[in-house]
Write a protein that holds these residues in place. Structure first.
Motif, PDB file in Angstrom:
ATOM      1  N   ILE A  75       0.862  -1.182   0.000  1.00  0.00           N
ATOM      2  CA  ILE A  75       0.000   0.000   0.000  1.00  0.00           C
ATOM      3  C   ILE A  75       0.898   1.232   0.000  1.00  0.00           C
ATOM      4  N   ASN A  76       0.612   2.160  -0.910  1.00  0.00           N
ATOM      5  CA  ASN A  76       1.407   3.389  -0.987  1.00  0.00           C
ATOM      6  C   ASN A  76       0.931   4.457  -0.021  1.00  0.00           C
ATOM      7  N   SER A  77      -0.374   4.500   0.233  1.00  0.00           N
ATOM      8  CA  SER A  77      -0.948   5.523   1.108  1.00  0.00           C
ATOM      9  C   SER A  77      -2.085   4.904   1.903  1.00  0.00           C
ATOM     10  N   ILE A  78      -2.057   5.128   3.204  1.00  0.00           N
ATOM     11  CA  ILE A  78      -3.120   4.592   4.057  1.00  0.00           C
ATOM     12  C   ILE A  78      -3.538   5.657   5.060  1.00  0.00           C
ATOM     13  N   SER A  79      -4.835   5.747   5.268  1.00  0.00           N
ATOM     14  CA  SER A  79      -5.382   6.668   6.258  1.00  0.00           C
ATOM     15  C   SER A  79      -6.648   6.039   6.830  1.00  0.00           C
ATOM     16  N   LYS A  80      -7.282   6.766   7.718  1.00  0.00           N
ATOM     17  CA  LYS A  80      -8.487   6.262   8.371  1.00  0.00           C
ATOM     18  C   LYS A  80      -9.677   7.139   8.006  1.00  0.00           C
ATOM     19  N   LEU A  81     -10.844   6.552   8.051  1.00  0.00           N
ATOM     20  CA  LEU A  81     -12.086   7.220   7.675  1.00  0.00           C
ATOM     21  C   LEU A  81     -12.290   8.523   8.443  1.00  0.00           C
ATOM     22  N   ASN A  82     -11.901   8.507   9.699  1.00  0.00           N
ATOM     23  CA  ASN A  82     -11.981   9.703  10.537  1.00  0.00           C
ATOM     24  C   ASN A  82     -10.996   9.546  11.693  1.00  0.00           C
ATOM     25  N   ASN A  83     -11.011  10.483  12.595  1.00  0.00           N
ATOM     26  CA  ASN A  83     -10.040  10.476  13.693  1.00  0.00           C
ATOM     27  C   ASN A  83     -10.599   9.923  14.994  1.00  0.00           C
ATOM     28  N   LYS A  84     -11.654   9.154  14.933  1.00  0.00           N
ATOM     29  CA  LYS A  84     -12.234   8.559  16.140  1.00  0.00           C
ATOM     30  C   LYS A  84     -11.230   7.584  16.756  1.00  0.00           C
ATOM     31  N   LEU A  85     -11.193   7.530  18.089  1.00  0.00           N
ATOM     32  CA  LEU A  85     -10.178   6.727  18.775  1.00  0.00           C
ATOM     33  C   LEU A  85     -10.727   5.588  19.621  1.00  0.00           C
ATOM     34  N   SER A  86     -12.056   5.500  19.742  1.00  0.00           N
ATOM     35  CA  SER A  86     -12.627   4.424  20.551  1.00  0.00           C
ATOM     36  C   SER A  86     -13.922   3.931  19.919  1.00  0.00           C
ATOM     37  N   LEU A  87     -14.311   2.726  20.295  1.00  0.00           N
ATOM     38  CA  LEU A  87     -15.563   2.169  19.775  1.00  0.00           C
ATOM     39  C   LEU A  87     -16.757   3.039  20.138  1.00  0.00           C
ATOM     40  N   ALA A  88     -16.727   3.626  21.322  1.00  0.00           N
ATOM     41  CA  ALA A  88     -17.835   4.468  21.778  1.00  0.00           C
ATOM     42  C   ALA A  88     -18.020   5.689  20.882  1.00  0.00           C
ATOM     43  N   GLU A  89     -16.943   6.153  20.256  1.00  0.00           N
ATOM     44  CA  GLU A  89     -17.005   7.330  19.384  1.00  0.00           C
ATOM     45  C   GLU A  89     -17.503   7.004  17.981  1.00  0.00           C
ATOM     46  N   LEU A  90     -17.359   5.749  17.573  1.00  0.00           N
ATOM     47  CA  LEU A  90     -17.706   5.379  16.211  1.00  0.00           C
ATOM     48  C   LEU A  90     -19.211   5.441  15.991  1.00  0.00           C
ATOM     49  N   GLY A  91     -19.579   5.931  14.836  1.00  0.00           N
ATOM     50  CA  GLY A  91     -20.986   5.962  14.468  1.00  0.00           C
ATOM     51  C   GLY A  91     -21.313   4.796  13.555  1.00  0.00           C
ATOM     52  N   GLU A  92     -22.492   4.847  12.955  1.00  0.00           N
ATOM     53  CA  GLU A  92     -22.871   3.837  11.968  1.00  0.00           C
ATOM     54  C   GLU A  92     -21.958   4.008  10.755  1.00  0.00           C
ATOM     55  N   ARG A  93     -21.379   2.910  10.305  1.00  0.00           N
ATOM     56  CA  ARG A  93     -20.389   2.992   9.233  1.00  0.00           C
ATOM     57  C   ARG A  93     -20.933   3.684   7.990  1.00  0.00           C
ATOM     58  N   GLY A  94     -22.147   3.366   7.600  1.00  0.00           N
ATOM     59  CA  GLY A  94     -22.712   3.999   6.415  1.00  0.00           C
ATOM     60  C   GLY A  94     -22.728   5.512   6.540  1.00  0.00           C
ATOM     61  N   LYS A  95     -23.115   6.011   7.681  1.00  0.00           N
ATOM     62  CA  LYS A  95     -23.149   7.464   7.890  1.00  0.00           C
ATOM     63  C   LYS A  95     -21.742   8.049   7.886  1.00  0.00           C
ATOM     64  N   GLU A  96     -20.777   7.335   8.471  1.00  0.00           N
ATOM     65  CA  GLU A  96     -19.390   7.810   8.460  1.00  0.00           C
ATOM     66  C   GLU A  96     -18.850   7.866   7.029  1.00  0.00           C
ATOM     67  N   ILE A  97     -19.205   6.883   6.230  1.00  0.00           N
ATOM     68  CA  ILE A  97     -18.786   6.872   4.820  1.00  0.00           C
ATOM     69  C   ILE A  97     -19.438   8.027   4.073  1.00  0.00           C
ATOM     70  N   GLU A  98     -20.701   8.302   4.355  1.00  0.00           N
ATOM     71  CA  GLU A  98     -21.385   9.405   3.690  1.00  0.00           C
ATOM     72  C   GLU A  98     -20.695  10.740   3.996  1.00  0.00           C
ATOM     73  N   VAL A  99     -20.299  10.955   5.245  1.00  0.00           N
ATOM     74  CA  VAL A  99     -19.589  12.184   5.616  1.00  0.00           C
ATOM     75  C   VAL A  99     -18.272  12.269   4.852  1.00  0.00           C
ATOM     76  N   TRP A 100     -17.535  11.150   4.807  1.00  0.00           N
ATOM     77  CA  TRP A 100     -16.258  11.145   4.081  1.00  0.00           C
ATOM     78  C   TRP A 100     -16.497  11.472   2.599  1.00  0.00           C
ATOM     79  N   ALA A 101     -17.489  10.838   1.999  1.00  0.00           N
ATOM     80  CA  ALA A 101     -17.766  11.035   0.567  1.00  0.00           C
ATOM     81  C   ALA A 101     -18.130  12.488   0.279  1.00  0.00           C
ATOM     82  N   LYS A 102     -18.924  13.101   1.132  1.00  0.00           N
ATOM     83  CA  LYS A 102     -19.295  14.508   0.929  1.00  0.00           C
ATOM     84  C   LYS A 102     -18.068  15.413   1.071  1.00  0.00           C
TER      85      LYS A 102
END
Length: 153
Positions: A75-102
């Motif tokens: 892999i040449n470049s790797i990052s994370k969907l967002n900067n959340k650091l714990s399971l409690a902070e994570l939202g529904e994946r679909g919604k997190e992807i929608e925010v990233w896509a926008k």
């Protein structure tokens, strides 16, 4: 080009009830076909990887480079969907992807995921989703569809 990548159900395809082998780094072994197909996709597209998996919170980006390298995936470049650091902070994946896509609407991206919540997103996002079938991972059909989306074939 960007691949939004989940791990469980995509690269790790064992049923939850079955013990999954780990590699020397302590992380779960990837399905061989899925890993080979992802490596092929990355070699052909040179796409960056954005991790959507909940596992993203457990390792640094540098550790993720090593995890993929140990499994034969360059892999040449790797990052994370967002900067959340714990399971409690994570939202529904679909919604997190929608925010990233926008936030990244100019990017040519594809989503490799088995999460059905993605199906509820707007069509401009779901048309870039390669639905990974449970216990199949990145099979040849998913590989071809991914390449088709990224390379506009």
């Amino acid at each position: 080009m960007v691949i939004l990548l989940d791990i469980d159900g995509v690269l790790v395809i064992e049923p939850a009830w079955r013990k999954v082998e780990s590699e020397a780094d302590g992380f779960t072994r990837f399905d061989k076909q899925s890993a080979n197909n992802l490596a092929h996709i990355l070699a052909e597209t040179n796409a960056a990887v954005v991790l959507t998996t909940t596992h993203r919170i457990n390792f640094t980006n540098q550790q993720w480079f090593e995890i993929f390298k140990l499994r034969g995936i360059a892999i040449n470049s790797i990052s994370k969907l967002n900067n959340k650091l714990s399971l409690a902070e994570l939202g529904e994946r679909g919604k997190e992807i929608e925010v990233w896509a926008k936030d990244n609407c100019d990017e040519n991206f594809v989503i490799l995921d088995d999460d059905p919540s993605i199906n509820q997103l707007p069509e401009w996002i779901t048309q870039r989703w390669v639905t990974i079938k449970p216990f199949k991972g990145i099979d040849d059909e998913a590989k071809q569809k991914t390449l088709s989306i990224l390379l506009d074939r």
